[in-house]
Design an enzyme around this catalytic site. Sequence first.
Site, short mmCIF file in Angstrom:
data_model
loop_
_atom_site.label_atom_id
_atom_site.label_comp_id
_atom_site.label_asym_id
_atom_site.label_seq_id
_atom_site.Cartn_x
_atom_site.Cartn_y
_atom_site.Cartn_z
N CYS A 126 42.67 39.56 35.89
CA CYS A 126 42.10 39.78 34.56
C CYS A 126 42.59 41.13 34.06
O CYS A 126 42.35 42.17 34.69
CB CYS A 126 40.57 39.77 34.62
SG CYS A 126 39.85 40.42 33.09
N CYS A 143 36.94 35.41 32.39
CA CYS A 143 36.29 36.54 33.06
C CYS A 143 34.99 36.80 32.30
O CYS A 143 35.01 36.98 31.08
CB CYS A 143 37.18 37.78 33.00
SG CYS A 143 36.24 39.31 33.25
#
Length: 477
Positions: A126, A143
């Site tokens: 992420c 995320c």
Amino acid sequence: MNKFYITTPIYYASGEPHIGHAFAVIFADVIARYKRQKGFDVFFLTGTDEHGSKIAEKAKAAGKNPQEYVDEISKLYADLWKSLQIQNSDFIRTTSEKHKAGVEKFIEKLWQAGDIYQGEYEGLYCAGCENFILEKDLANGLCPDHLLKPELVKEKNYFFNLKKYIPFIKEKIGNNELKIIPESRKNEILNILSANLPDFSVTREKVQWGIPFPYEKEQIIYVWADALTNYLSGLDFPDGEKFKKYWPADAHIIGADINKFHSIYWPALLMSAGIALPRKIFVHGLFTVNGQKMSKTLGNVIDPKVLIEKFGPDATRYLLLSQFPAFEHGDINENGFMEKYNADLANGVGNLFGRVFAMARRFEIKESGLDNEVVKIINETKEKYEKWMENFQLFEALKEVFVLVKFLDKYINEKQPWKSPENLPQILNSLLSGVEEIIVLLSPFMPQKMEAANDFLNRLKSGKIQPDEKLGLFPRV
Ligand code: MSP
């Protein structure tokens, strides 16, 4: 002289600062000023984190080269800190030569300790976290913190042997040699340490915007290893006088979202490099605004500049620190700022100071003893305030000051000093002594306003105030 080294996180140079960013820096500034008042030789470091894939992407989207982009954003932070009266000793930028040299030296130490090895990594990355994320932690494929879709990354990396240091970190956190405040955040870390933590990579292969890994220049040093080292490079690690004088850090102030990096990765890296661990890590909660995470899309991002324009820098500092105890996650109700400003500052401290100063101008300040009742509450307030401040509980410390403010206000109402000339000197001197103490206690929080009040008071006492001179401390808004 005792030294005190305090730091804030370094802020991603990826967008404009909001009140979530300003919080830790104001918080740390208050502690730094309090420590200076106590005679400590303070070094206070803050700065910007300028490498990594997210920043490179943002720069590209803005049509700028990364350096040009981070120069602009970093300046926004530095300027905002100035307007918030932050007295930092230095402002570290991770694209500076000094920082890059420090990181290279630091990595060299890990390498020499034999703690870096080559491996393959495959995982979901992420860019918001600048970290890998597990499939089980995703929410609808995104995320949960950044609402970004992580990218599947498979690459050759150099890893750091975290496993080797886990038992030592556990011990040092467990026995408070490395003190994590509050206890709930310490327990959170102890729980993570009990699970089977994988080693983490200290390099990235496909990221280009960063510091080259000295042992294989095609690799870039992982942005978190780069960023954490700012706490050393800011002191001219490894040979600088400042490093010798101020390290270890007495307090790292950080937000709850970056606790793992500071309380696990950072101590492990330091141990490997043979460097003393920081003494305290203070973890504050995160805030939402009107019940939701601050985000541009939701349009609920609060710009500190807007608060400064409306309330002034001192009150902005006060308003942010007096919302809720820093240990907790909390919600900021934007409309609440005005109410709080008027109640505590305009009608509270401002009004009390105004009343006492008006009396001191109207009547002569004659020498006299003090009222024991007032002396007692002043001493109690001071004692409680210091206990909270030593524990970094600023919200609670402020509350104590306001107990004294309210007491003195009531004291005037009850005593009606203007009606009893024989008691007037004692009442007035007791009130002045209360106001003087409030000025000292609030100075770290609202330095400019308290300095102005102090100056006014001193000139008042020595008869140097002009008849038409006014102290407009906190005008109502
Ligand atoms: N660059 C890293 C930190 C590296 S430190 C070696 C980073 N930067 S950040 O800009 O994303 O965040 C900096 C700090 O701001 C963090 O402590 C974070 O917790 C804090 N905050 C960001 N948003 C916040 C809120 N909404 N509320 C309170 N603090 C928050 O992480």
